[in-house]
Design a protein around this motif. Structure first.
Motif, PDB file in Angstrom:
ATOM      1  N   THR B  42      16.375  -2.002   4.153  1.00 18.17           N
ATOM      2  CA  THR B  42      16.825  -1.875   2.767  1.00 18.17           C
ATOM      3  C   THR B  42      16.569  -0.448   2.290  1.00 18.17           C
ATOM      4  O   THR B  42      15.750   0.272   2.865  1.00 18.17           O
ATOM      5  CB  THR B  42      16.094  -2.865   1.842  1.00 18.17           C
ATOM      6  N   THR B  84       8.754  -7.100   0.426  1.00 21.44           N
ATOM      7  CA  THR B  84       9.094  -8.439  -0.062  1.00 21.44           C
ATOM      8  C   THR B  84      10.025  -8.363  -1.262  1.00 21.44           C
ATOM      9  O   THR B  84      11.029  -9.085  -1.333  1.00 21.44           O
ATOM     10  CB  THR B  84       7.809  -9.209  -0.422  1.00 21.44           C
ATOM     11  N   PHE B  87      13.412  -7.354  -0.082  1.00 20.34           N
ATOM     12  CA  PHE B  87      14.026  -8.422   0.703  1.00 20.34           C
ATOM     13  C   PHE B  87      14.531  -9.541  -0.212  1.00 20.34           C
ATOM     14  O   PHE B  87      15.632 -10.069  -0.011  1.00 20.34           O
ATOM     15  CB  PHE B  87      13.017  -8.975   1.720  1.00 20.34           C
ATOM     16  N   TYR B  90      17.693  -8.365  -1.610  1.00 20.06           N
ATOM     17  CA  TYR B  90      18.727  -8.363  -0.561  1.00 20.06           C
ATOM     18  C   TYR B  90      19.274  -9.773  -0.332  1.00 20.06           C
ATOM     19  O   TYR B  90      20.486  -9.958  -0.164  1.00 20.06           O
ATOM     20  CB  TYR B  90      18.100  -7.811   0.725  1.00 20.06           C
ATOM     21  N   ARG B 104      14.458 -12.777   9.270  1.00 18.21           N
ATOM     22  CA  ARG B 104      14.681 -11.333   9.376  1.00 18.21           C
ATOM     23  C   ARG B 104      13.360 -10.617   9.625  1.00 18.21           C
ATOM     24  O   ARG B 104      12.307 -11.045   9.248  1.00 18.21           O
ATOM     25  CB  ARG B 104      15.366 -10.786   8.129  1.00 18.21           C
ATOM     26  N   GLN B 106      11.806  -6.421   9.347  1.00 19.31           N
ATOM     27  CA  GLN B 106      12.071  -5.179   8.632  1.00 19.31           C
ATOM     28  C   GLN B 106      10.868  -4.283   8.838  1.00 19.31           C
ATOM     29  O   GLN B 106       9.740  -4.698   8.587  1.00 19.31           O
ATOM     30  CB  GLN B 106      12.269  -5.545   7.147  1.00 19.31           C
ATOM     31  N   ASP B 130      10.070 -12.707   7.852  1.00 14.71           N
ATOM     32  CA  ASP B 130      10.163 -13.818   6.908  1.00 14.71           C
ATOM     33  C   ASP B 130      11.225 -14.791   7.388  1.00 14.71           C
ATOM     34  O   ASP B 130      12.207 -14.385   8.018  1.00 14.71           O
ATOM     35  CB  ASP B 130      10.546 -13.331   5.501  1.00 14.71           C
TER      36      ASP B 130
END
Lengths: 447, 447
Positions: B42, B84, B87, B90, B104, B106, B130
């Motif tokens: 991200t 977090t 995400f 996202y 996912r 990251q 996560d």
């Protein structure tokens, strides 16, 4: 939170797009390592005073400040807008611990507050290589660096189907010597205007040179003629000589550029073009300069560029000359990914989904998954003991090619693309090599 | 520029340290992929309004603003302080394009304006996994997530010699049910004070609970007794039962936590501890919580932590429950690298240096290097046709194990550690597998 909207200029990809980007970065960085470049990473911030030094780029800098800053935060910081400024600082800071010539690569995000448009982002990933010497750096590195770039681009073309890239090379000494030979003093001013050649055309450049720089019509025409020369072999030397200008610096530039073209041509024919209008704007290059264009997407502009600088960094006592290349990873990929031209065959790494008969037997599915993973096969276990049709659709939706049934009591594996199902032992079975990882397709051609 | 100084809280490594970090990240991400987690990345910035929502963390946020901002830049932005919040955004933004449950990983830098100290940085790398469901997420994922963490930590221990890690797990339902069973209403307030158990000790917590929360001496002692319970097997259930408190939520928590301990114990014995004082401060966890400690470096605090949240994100219509784990890569590595406890055998990727007899024969050295690279052997060519002794020292200083002599006319390769030199064909010769890449040593033990 209501549905958030994307921020313009800050591209993000869905997982399949990120899988493509990771594959590209893997090729890029492994090629850098094959050529002996060592990895470093620098912090995202630099003192604002350092970032602001580069003239007109200052307006594009993002300032960073603690929400509740206090007196201890005296240093003003900004996000780096390239990887060259932080690398120069890193070299000075760590010079005593580095061995020169120092070859490094660096892949990181950079930030520029530019107006977002196609090919221009506010946050984007660059991959840089540089070779830096202490006090001196041999000229053969100017030839080496574009060969590394060619190696990277040829692999991206061959392995992933990305468009081939043409490298356009020039040498500042050549242009500067030529201008001097014409009796021009403000060679930088001329170079800056010649840099607009592609944007405004030869006539407008001639106009700028006479009106703004006070050149005679003949001088201006000679400069524009020089800029118009290009060739994929050493024939450009004769074209330059035909313009009848003499200068020792021009000779040095011609010699350096023809050595580069000669060696590069031997490595990959017709991918390197001596292009005498390449100026690289206001950057601090002092010799060879490079730009690179995706064949068929030239309008994106240069997707990778670089050159030689006699002084990457200096602490007053020591000077560090360097030569480098910077690859615009986001600039190359974001348009291809967002238009769906390049895609991955699945949105997850998993090659296998282990089906679950009933929640009570989940442990057996987990055991099969563990056996496969111990042999480096990416696996996930179905999240729910649904009907098998539903579990197969779970795999289909993600592009997972194999579903494992009967975990622990009647093991078999089904290729859901063909429907073929065979008995299998989790301690032995492997997917075909081509299915172990997601494959990448460019314009529908799978690799 | 005079010699720049490091910025406190922004750790950077020399190349050998970055080689170690890359090796760690390779193990971490490849393990995530073996478990079917898909990569995403991200942007570094989020709207300040989203970052400021998390209560007292607001003071640690870095605000980002264009140096010459204009009216079009109305949105105030900040650097993300964890992975977090971005995400969750996202997931909401792309929910229509994701398949749930969505797994996912990251790996990115995050920024916090905290006071720098050992184990606390202003810029550091986190690696998060996560699993997120739409509306519902099965409980077995709470057991799966720490098994992935164990897999990662066991590989780092086995392959690189990093200290082993002990996972401490608890369940918020267990504590909350227990407090309710005692007749306590403000269970969050109690949890917050019990979270100080390790810092201030049981007596001070008892004191806080009676003085600040108005609990009776008996209630406070029961809470502290609960927090004192820990076990590497399911025996903790009996210890809790012995405190004589009854509540349905307590039963649910005990059941979830014992399932986790039972399965984890089967996977790797004695690495998972049910530790009933783990509270995870103010984070929004609603069930299982995890912390992880490097054995022998417990004072660093938890190096990886996570848990279950019933609502990672919600757009009002849909709710996304999740469970995740966040690995503090910098927190684990920076102390080990900066103290020299973990190092790489060389500061460059190169396994071979091709010596150059004379500048005129550099092309032959380049051809040998190309032949070796085409078989994935990292190589560099000597930068100068120095005396051979000097070229060998060039390799030594960087830890390059092999030097190639007589390129193109009398090819041979010398292991400069042993002095053994043998004739070699660049189309065939390979270094031993163990020398192809830099090796990593922890406390002097090479892997």
């Amino acid at each position: 939170m209501s549905r958030p909207k994307p921020l313009s200029g800050f591209p993000e990809f869905l997982p399949a797009g990120r899988i493509v980007e990771n594959r590209v970065l893997e090729i890029v960085t492994s090629t850098f390592e094959l050529h002996g470049f060592a990895p470093i990473e620098t912090r995202a911030v630099e003192p604002l005073s350092q970032l602001a030094r580069k003239g007109d780029i200052a307006k594009e800098v993002y300032v960073v400040r603690r929400l509740h800053a206090d007196a201890a935060d005296a240093d003003e910081l900004g996000l780096h807008f390239d990887l060259t400024v932080p690398f120069a600082r890193y070299v000075l800071e760590n010079a005593g611990h580095l061995a020169f010539p120092f070859r490094r690569y660096q892949v990181q995000k950079v930030w520029r507050g530019e107006r977002p448009q196609e090919g221009r982002y506010r946050e984007f990933t660059q991959a840089d290589i540089d070779i830096v010497g202490q006090d001196a750096l041999a000229g053969h590195h100017d030839v080496e660096i574009p060969l590394v770039a060619l190696d990277v681009f040829e692999k991206l073309h061959r392995d992933l189907g990305l468009p081939p890239v043409q490298l356009h090379v020039n040498n500042r000494k050549l242009a500067e010597g030529f201008y001097r030979g014409l009796g021009i003093e403000d060679t930088a001013g001329v170079l800056q205007r010649v840099d607009k050649f592609d944007k405004v055309g030869p006539d407008a450049v001639t106009q700028l040179l006479t009106a703004e720089m006070g050149l005679s019509e003949a001088q201006a025409r000679a400069c524009v003629s020089l800029a118009g020369i290009s060739a994929t072999d050493e024939s450009f030397v004769d074209d330059v000589r035909a313009l009848g200008v003499e200068d020792p610096l021009l000779d040095a530039g011609l010699e350096e550029l023809s050595a580069l073209v000669r060696v590069a041509r031997r490595s990959v024919p017709d991918r390197v073009v001596a292009d005498l209008k390449i100026a690289r704007g206001l950057d601090y290059y002092t010799g060879t300069v490079y730009e690179s264009f995706l064949v068929g997407s030239e309008k994106l502009g240069s997707v990778a560029s670089g050159g030689r600088y006699d002084s990457l960094a200096s602490d007053g006592r020591l000077t560090f000359p360097g030569v480098g290349y910077s690859f615009g990873i986001t600039r190359i990929l974001a348009p291809l990914i967002s238009k769906g031209r390049i895609t991955a065959s699945r949105s997850v790494p998993s090659a296998v989904l282990v089906a679950v008969d009933a929640e009570e037997s989940r442990d057996q599915a987990i055991a099969v998954a563990g056996a496969l993973r111990s042999r480096d096969i990416p696996v996930e276990v179905a999240p729910k003991a649904d009907k098998f049709g539903k579990q197969i659709r779970y795999a289909e939706r993600r592009g997972i090619p194999f579903v494992w049934f009967g975990a622990g009591y009647d093991d078999s594996v089904k290729d859901i693309r063909t429907g073929a199902q065979t008995a299998a032992d989790p301690a032995i079975w492997s997917p075909p090599d081509g299915d172990l990882r997601a494959s990448v397709s460019m314009d529908g051609n799978e690799r």
